[in-house]
Design an enzyme around this catalytic site. Structure first.
Site, mmCIF file in Angstrom:
data_model
loop_
_atom_site.group_PDB
_atom_site.id
_atom_site.type_symbol
_atom_site.label_atom_id
_atom_site.label_comp_id
_atom_site.label_asym_id
_atom_site.label_seq_id
_atom_site.Cartn_x
_atom_site.Cartn_y
_atom_site.Cartn_z
ATOM 1 N N ASP A 241 0.875 -1.169 0.000
ATOM 2 C CA ASP A 241 0.000 0.000 0.000
ATOM 3 C C ASP A 241 0.922 1.233 0.000
ATOM 4 O OD1 ASP A 241 -2.232 1.754 0.533
ATOM 5 O OD2 ASP A 241 -1.555 1.784 2.625
ATOM 6 N N ASP B 199 -0.313 5.100 0.851
ATOM 7 C CA ASP B 199 -0.629 6.108 1.879
ATOM 8 C C ASP B 199 -0.656 5.488 3.262
ATOM 9 O OD1 ASP B 199 -1.053 8.419 0.183
ATOM 10 O OD2 ASP B 199 -2.732 7.269 -0.624
#
Ligand code: XBP
Ligand code: MG
Length: 253
Positions: free
Chosen positions: A9, A11
């Site tokens: 991922d 953020d």
């Protein structure tokens, strides 16, 4: 099955982008548009329950600013506001103010040296991923990731598993041969929904989320001079490396 790839991922996982990156970029776009909306740190934490910037703006209007009269073509209007937000966000990142989280560069380097394959699965806009990687790891780092699955490439954003499934299909790998890295409940629901064992590194917005489905929940990936606490075993401090990840990849949830 042998560990073959790591899927990250962006953020909150690669960098703490939400509070001091996305949030001020939204506020700057609102100000440019003559809107008096102000997403403070606490409100933004609540708005993070919805992933995707455009989706977050709509959620805000439906739940927190119901007086506001949306223009007729509301999708296009929100998309325009969100484009302005992306421009501000990319500028903020290019100023180099948002560093990678502890252990991220170290682990990426180790993975590359060992021939592990790398991918990204994120809800954020593709330009944002490029800007973060360029600002923190240099332009050549874009090529380290075989697949950068981002934004509207799938019809449903996290917590739907579609973005992780997309990355797995693009790499032609089964979930059992990979590990995912996430920082949030929505992200973990997405990765585990795609069948991926997942390492969670928390941040201030997410540390109280339910991460019971993760293979391990850590303060960060850790560095040799600053090992990371295991949230479920606070006495234990770890530096995540490939030996540890190969063990976790075998773990049964
Ligand atoms: C990230 C997000 C994104 C960013 C904003 O979630 O929710 O919406 O906050 O990005 P995850 P955009 O880390 O789970 O992928 O404004 O470009 O949508
Ligand atoms: Mg995240």
């Amino acid at each position: 099955m042998k560990l073959q790839a790591l899927i990250f991922d962006v953020d909150g996982t690669l960098a703490d982008t939400e509070r001091d990156g996305h949030r001020p970029a939204f506020n700057a776009a609102f100000a440019d548009a003559g809107l008096d909306w102000d997403w403070d740190v606490a409100l933004y934490g609540e708005l993070l329950s919805v992933t995707g910037g455009k989706e977050r703006i709509r959620f805000y209007l439906e739940h927190y600013n119901t007086e506001f009269q949306l223009p007729e073509n509301s999708d296009a209007w929100i998309a325009g506001l969100h484009q302005a937000k992306t421009r501000h966000y990319v500028r903020l990142l290019s100023e180099g103010l948002i560093p990678l989280r502890p252990g991220v560069k170290r682990l990426l380097d180790e993975a590359r040296q060992s021939g592990l394959r790398l991918a990204i699965a994120t809800t954020t806009t593709p330009e944002n991923v490029t800007a973060l990687l360029e600002a923190t790891l240099g332009r050549e780092s874009l090529a380290w990731f075989e697949v950068i699955a981002a934004g509207d490439i799938v019809p449903k954003k996290k917590p739907d598993p579609a973005i992780f499934t997309y990355a797995l299909e693009a790499m032609n790998l089964p979930a059992e041969a990979c590990l995912a890295f996430e920082d949030s409940r929505n992200g973990l629901r997405s990765s585990t929904g795609a069948g991926l064992r997942t390492v969670v590194t928390v941040n201030d917005y997410t540390r109280h989320d339910d991460f019971s489905a993760a293979v391990i929940t850590l303060e960060s990936l850790g560095e040799p001079d600053a090992p990371a606490a295991d949230l479920n075993n606070p006495q234990s401090k770890v530096i995540v490396n490939l030996t540890m990840l190969r063990e976790l990849a075998k773990a049964v949830n």
